[in-house]
Design a protein around this motif. Structure first.
Motif, short mmCIF file in Angstrom:
data_model
loop_
_atom_site.label_atom_id
_atom_site.label_comp_id
_atom_site.label_asym_id
_atom_site.label_seq_id
_atom_site.Cartn_x
_atom_site.Cartn_y
_atom_site.Cartn_z
N ALA A 1 83.08 109.49 -25.03
CA ALA A 1 83.55 110.57 -25.86
C ALA A 1 83.81 110.00 -27.27
N ALA A 2 84.59 108.85 -27.30
CA ALA A 2 84.90 108.71 -28.62
C ALA A 2 83.84 108.05 -29.72
N VAL A 3 82.69 107.64 -28.85
CA VAL A 3 81.46 107.39 -29.62
C VAL A 3 80.85 108.71 -29.94
N LYS A 4 80.80 109.74 -29.20
CA LYS A 4 80.21 110.93 -29.55
C LYS A 4 81.01 111.53 -30.73
N ILE B 1 84.71 116.45 -28.44
CA ILE B 1 84.77 115.81 -29.49
C ILE B 1 86.27 115.72 -29.77
N PHE B 2 86.76 114.34 -29.97
CA PHE B 2 88.27 114.39 -30.10
C PHE B 2 88.44 114.68 -31.53
N THR B 3 89.61 115.63 -31.37
CA THR B 3 90.19 116.10 -32.81
C THR B 3 91.82 115.99 -32.89
N ASP B 4 92.49 115.87 -34.00
CA ASP B 4 93.83 115.85 -33.93
C ASP B 4 94.45 117.13 -33.36
#
Length: 341
Positions: free
Chosen positions: A250-253, A329-332
């Motif tokens: 997920a971090a790579v995505k 997608i990781f977001t703040d």
């Protein structure tokens, strides 16, 4: 305890190492110029100081030789024969999952961890970096190596733990100077406050907790967007990812939403290094050739060419492709609930 089965053909503490930095006038045509000669003398001076520290440590008995509370952790230094370990111990459980740094007392320039060796693949995109920024100082392994091999580069680091940085200077032979700097500050915050006219050729993200996971603010889309604004045009970000595979994926995505090219080096321990850049794509044969040139130029003790063969694109990772559409997608704004499990 056998941390690495690689050869040991250098004696750093007795100043017998012969490579492109310590004796440049005799190798690769020399550097030339007053400034460069002063830089070489500075290298020898700092190596001499580090040697004195290391000689003292070598005389100490095996076991814990230092420990100090720091926040939620205990910073401990353990000597195990010819190795020195920096570990962060959880104060509640008195356990640790990973060693933060390992120093070979017989050869402090030797890289022990496979991930730290893989980090040098970033040089494929910037073989002569001038500005380097590292989030996570630890025992100073990567800052030391880059400071040593690139005498004209400025290596800046940030670490949130003042005790760890103090320990690096006291036990790991780290000597800070105008070319090797460290700030006691949150790494993302430091990068955000960095002079925007300074463009880093390399940004290395190597920060984690003693329990073995990355701080969430260092895996979000907003963070990678910040990295992009602080990179030179063909600069590269190298990120050490050490979580569950689905979170690494997920971090790579997330990284791919910011950078045109992303390469992944999966390691046997389950962690991986992601390399992100907006430089042109590199063909397989070009990657291998560049790795070979870098390895030979710096007389590396390990095979960077073998490491380069582990570089993959997403299309070459079928196990990630199967779950790709389900990954966030990781977001703040939203940290997945199970991220800290």
């Amino acid at each position: 305890m056998n941390y690495d089965t690689g050869k040991q053909n250098n004696n750093y503490t007795n100043f017998q190492r012969n490579n492109s930095i310590l004796v440049p006038p005799l190798i690769h045509g020399g550097l030339g110029g007053v400034e460069e000669c002063c830089t070489i003398l500075d290298n020898w001076y700092y190596l001499a100081i580090a040697s004195q520290q290391i000689n003292w440590i070598q005389q100490q008995p095996d076991g814990i030789i230092f420990q100090q509370d720091s926040g939620d952790s205990i910073v401990a230094i353990k000597k195990d024969r010819s190795c020195l370990l920096l570990v962060l111990v959880d104060r509640e459980t008195l356990t640790t999952s990973v060693a933060q740094s390992i120093l070979d007392l017989n050869n402090p320039l030797k890289l022990i961890f496979p991930y730290s060796k893989a980090m040098l693949l970033a040089l494929l995109w910037k073989s002569q970096p001038k500005n380097i920024y590292i989030i996570g100082f630890g025992g100073g392994t990567l800052p030391r190596i880059l400071h040593h091999y690139f005498p004209k580069a400025i290596v800046e680091s940030a670490d949130i733990d003042a005790t760890v940085v103090e320990v690096a200077q006291r036990f790991f032979g780290i000597q800070l100077n105008d070319r090797l700097k460290v700030a006691i500050q949150d790494g993302r915050q430091y990068l955000a406050e960095q002079n925007p006219t300074i463009k880093n050729d390399l940004i290395i993200v190597d920060a984690g907790f003693g329990s073995g996971y990355m701080p969430y603010p260092l895996v979000t889309q907003e963070f990678y967007q910040l990295c992009k604004t602080r990179l030179s045009n063909t600069g590269v970000v190298a990120i050490h990812l050490f979580h569950k595979q689905k979170f690494n994926a997920a971090a790579v995505k997330t990284i791919q939403t910011v950078f045109a090219q992303v390469y992944i080096c999966n390691l046997d321990a389950g962690n991986c290094i992601a390399f992100a850049t907006n430089a042109p794509d590199l063909a397989k044969d070009e990657i291998f050739l560049k790795a070979e040139l870098i390895q030979n130029f710096h007389n590396l003790e390990f095979s960077l060419t073998e490491m380069s063969l582990q570089l993959k694109t997403l299309a070459e990772l079928p196990e990630w492709l199967k779950i790709w559409e389900t990954l966030p997608i990781f977001t703040d704004a939203a940290m997945p609930r199970e991220y800290l499990d």
